[in-house]
Design a protein around this motif. Structure first.
Motif, PDB file in Angstrom:
ATOM      1  N   ALA A 162     -12.369   4.351   1.210  1.00 11.91           N
ATOM      2  CA  ALA A 162     -12.967   3.055   1.544  1.00 11.91           C
ATOM      3  C   ALA A 162     -13.580   3.080   2.941  1.00 11.91           C
ATOM      4  O   ALA A 162     -13.099   3.775   3.838  1.00 11.91           O
ATOM      5  N   LEU A 163     -14.628   2.315   3.112  1.00 14.22           N
ATOM      6  CA  LEU A 163     -15.307   2.154   4.401  1.00 14.22           C
ATOM      7  C   LEU A 163     -15.712   3.481   5.021  1.00 14.22           C
ATOM      8  O   LEU A 163     -15.786   3.610   6.241  1.00 14.22           O
ATOM      9  N   LYS A 164     -15.938   4.489   4.169  1.00 20.53           N
ATOM     10  CA  LYS A 164     -16.338   5.824   4.632  1.00 20.53           C
ATOM     11  C   LYS A 164     -15.377   6.358   5.693  1.00 20.53           C
ATOM     12  O   LYS A 164     -15.757   7.086   6.599  1.00 20.53           O
ATOM     13  N   GLY A 165     -14.124   5.942   5.588  1.00 19.01           N
ATOM     14  CA  GLY A 165     -13.088   6.438   6.497  1.00 19.01           C
ATOM     15  C   GLY A 165     -12.889   5.626   7.761  1.00 19.01           C
ATOM     16  O   GLY A 165     -12.071   5.981   8.604  1.00 19.01           O
ATOM     17  N   TYR A 166     -13.593   4.508   7.900  1.00 20.59           N
ATOM     18  CA  TYR A 166     -13.409   3.674   9.089  1.00 20.59           C
ATOM     19  C   TYR A 166     -12.188   2.774   8.914  1.00 20.59           C
ATOM     20  O   TYR A 166     -11.831   2.386   7.809  1.00 20.59           O
ATOM     21  N   ASP A 167     -11.568   2.444  10.020  1.00 19.01           N
ATOM     22  CA  ASP A 167     -10.332   1.676  10.079  1.00 19.01           C
ATOM     23  C   ASP A 167     -10.634   0.187   9.872  1.00 19.01           C
ATOM     24  O   ASP A 167     -11.278  -0.436  10.725  1.00 19.01           O
TER      25      ASP A 167
ATOM     26  N   TRP B  19      -4.541   1.573  -1.330  1.00 21.48           N
ATOM     27  CA  TRP B  19      -4.344   0.180  -1.711  1.00 21.48           C
ATOM     28  C   TRP B  19      -5.509  -0.245  -2.587  1.00 21.48           C
ATOM     29  O   TRP B  19      -6.662   0.094  -2.321  1.00 21.48           O
ATOM     30  N   ASP B  20      -5.213  -0.959  -3.630  1.00 13.40           N
ATOM     31  CA  ASP B  20      -6.210  -1.530  -4.536  1.00 13.40           C
ATOM     32  C   ASP B  20      -7.188  -0.479  -5.062  1.00 13.40           C
ATOM     33  O   ASP B  20      -8.381  -0.713  -5.148  1.00 13.40           O
ATOM     34  N   GLY B  21      -6.657   0.712  -5.365  1.00 21.87           N
ATOM     35  CA  GLY B  21      -7.460   1.767  -5.959  1.00 21.87           C
ATOM     36  C   GLY B  21      -8.325   2.562  -5.002  1.00 21.87           C
ATOM     37  O   GLY B  21      -9.178   3.324  -5.432  1.00 21.87           O
ATOM     38  N   GLN B  22      -8.120   2.386  -3.702  1.00 21.93           N
ATOM     39  CA  GLN B  22      -8.914   3.106  -2.712  1.00 21.93           C
ATOM     40  C   GLN B  22      -8.012   3.658  -1.613  1.00 21.93           C
ATOM     41  O   GLN B  22      -6.933   3.140  -1.368  1.00 21.93           O
ATOM     42  N   ARG B  23      -8.521   4.690  -0.932  1.00 22.18           N
ATOM     43  CA  ARG B  23      -7.836   5.238   0.236  1.00 22.18           C
ATOM     44  C   ARG B  23      -8.421   4.590   1.484  1.00 22.18           C
ATOM     45  O   ARG B  23      -9.629   4.442   1.602  1.00 22.18           O
ATOM     46  N   TYR B  24      -7.551   4.208   2.391  1.00 25.29           N
ATOM     47  CA  TYR B  24      -7.964   3.655   3.675  1.00 25.29           C
ATOM     48  C   TYR B  24      -7.434   4.554   4.779  1.00 25.29           C
ATOM     49  O   TYR B  24      -6.319   5.060   4.686  1.00 25.29           O
ATOM     50  N   ARG B  25      -8.238   4.716   5.826  1.00 23.57           N
ATOM     51  CA  ARG B  25      -7.818   5.477   6.998  1.00 23.57           C
ATOM     52  C   ARG B  25      -7.767   4.539   8.199  1.00 23.57           C
ATOM     53  O   ARG B  25      -8.526   3.580   8.287  1.00 23.57           O
ATOM     54  N   PHE B  26      -6.873   4.879   9.121  1.00 19.67           N
ATOM     55  CA  PHE B  26      -6.636   4.033  10.281  1.00 19.67           C
ATOM     56  C   PHE B  26      -6.658   4.867  11.544  1.00 19.67           C
ATOM     57  O   PHE B  26      -6.340   6.057  11.526  1.00 19.67           O
ATOM     58  N   ALA B  27      -7.002   4.237  12.651  1.00 18.60           N
ATOM     59  CA  ALA B  27      -7.084   4.930  13.928  1.00 18.60           C
ATOM     60  C   ALA B  27      -5.708   5.201  14.519  1.00 18.60           C
ATOM     61  O   ALA B  27      -5.569   6.056  15.395  1.00 18.60           O
ATOM     62  N   SER B  28      -4.690   4.486  14.056  1.00 13.87           N
ATOM     63  CA  SER B  28      -3.342   4.653  14.604  1.00 13.87           C
ATOM     64  C   SER B  28      -2.303   4.250  13.564  1.00 13.87           C
ATOM     65  O   SER B  28      -2.618   3.552  12.592  1.00 13.87           O
ATOM     66  N   ALA B  29      -1.089   4.660  13.806  1.00 16.99           N
ATOM     67  CA  ALA B  29       0.019   4.252  12.942  1.00 16.99           C
ATOM     68  C   ALA B  29       0.210   2.738  13.012  1.00 16.99           C
ATOM     69  O   ALA B  29       0.544   2.097  12.012  1.00 16.99           O
TER      70      ALA B  29
ATOM     71  N   PRO C 158       0.822  -1.197   0.000  1.00 16.86           N
ATOM     72  CA  PRO C 158       0.000   0.000   0.000  1.00 16.86           C
ATOM     73  C   PRO C 158       0.860   1.251   0.000  1.00 16.86           C
ATOM     74  O   PRO C 158       1.918   1.292   0.604  1.00 16.86           O
ATOM     75  N   ALA C 159       0.399   2.281  -0.678  1.00 17.46           N
ATOM     76  CA  ALA C 159       1.110   3.545  -0.768  1.00 17.46           C
ATOM     77  C   ALA C 159       0.330   4.618  -0.030  1.00 17.46           C
ATOM     78  O   ALA C 159      -0.790   4.406   0.406  1.00 17.46           O
ATOM     79  N   LEU C 160       0.933   5.785   0.080  1.00 13.66           N
ATOM     80  CA  LEU C 160       0.211   6.925   0.605  1.00 13.66           C
ATOM     81  C   LEU C 160      -0.869   7.312  -0.388  1.00 13.66           C
ATOM     82  O   LEU C 160      -0.842   6.908  -1.534  1.00 13.66           O
ATOM     83  N   THR C 161      -1.813   8.122   0.012  1.00 12.66           N
ATOM     84  CA  THR C 161      -3.009   8.398  -0.781  1.00 12.66           C
ATOM     85  C   THR C 161      -2.755   9.244  -2.016  1.00 12.66           C
ATOM     86  O   THR C 161      -1.778   9.950  -2.104  1.00 12.66           O
ATOM     87  N   THR C 162      -3.701   9.169  -2.953  1.00  9.96           N
ATOM     88  CA  THR C 162      -3.577   9.906  -4.209  1.00  9.96           C
ATOM     89  C   THR C 162      -4.843  10.626  -4.644  1.00  9.96           C
ATOM     90  O   THR C 162      -4.835  11.268  -5.658  1.00  9.96           O
TER      91      THR C 162
END
Length: 154
Positions: A37-42, A63-73, A28-32
């Motif tokens: 994805a998942l409306k911003g849920y981790d 990752w896989d054409g979508q942005r993912y957000r996470f609650a922590s590093a 996975p890369a940083l966002t573009t």
């Protein structure tokens, strides 16, 4: 010469992590600017905390054409190490709608982990309906996902 300056300026504007992430295309890369994805849920929180937790923009990757957000590093790094383990099936589309031949955005509050995979649903009845025959429902959704993957969410 002008094109070269424009390209160099564009590359200089990219975060270092994005440039470096290109070295390992399966990681996975940083966002573009892709769909969130998942409306911003981790996605990792479903596995580690047993519930949906809102992710933070500071811990975002693509990752896989979508942005993912996470609650922590830590969650972001777990996902980066094994995205297939944590990513929702079918790109976050509603599994039961896919099983019926429709691509619909899921609500991240309606979910189930079955056979070690995260499935999300558009409505509260989705997890219970899926659980009635998880293998058949997942198989039908996977078959339709191949056809509907490139279509917009409804």
């Amino acid at each position: 010469m002008v094109l070269r300056r424009v390209m160099l300026a564009a590359l200089a504007a990219l975060p270092v992590g994005l440039v470096l992430a290109g070295e390992a295309s399966t990681q996975p890369a940083l966002t573009t600017g892709q769909r969130l994805a998942l409306k911003g849920y981790d996605p990792v929180a479903y596995f580690t905390d047993g519930k949906p937790i809102q992710g933070a923009e500071a811990y975002e990757l693509s990752w896989d054409g979508q942005r993912y957000r996470f609650a922590s590093a830590q969650h972001r790094d777990l996902f980066r190490q094994d995205p297939d383990k944590y990513a929702p099936q079918f790109g976050g589309a509603c599994t039961m709608n896919l099983a019926a031949g429709r691509k619909r955005e899921a609500d991240p509050h309606h979910w189930i982990i079955s056979d070690g995979k995260l499935y999300v649903f558009a409505g509260a009845s989705g997890p219970a309906n899926f659980a009635k025959d998880p293998q058949a429902n997942a198989a039908r959704a996977a078959e339709n996902w191949q056809r509907l993957r490139g279509e917009a969410f409804h």
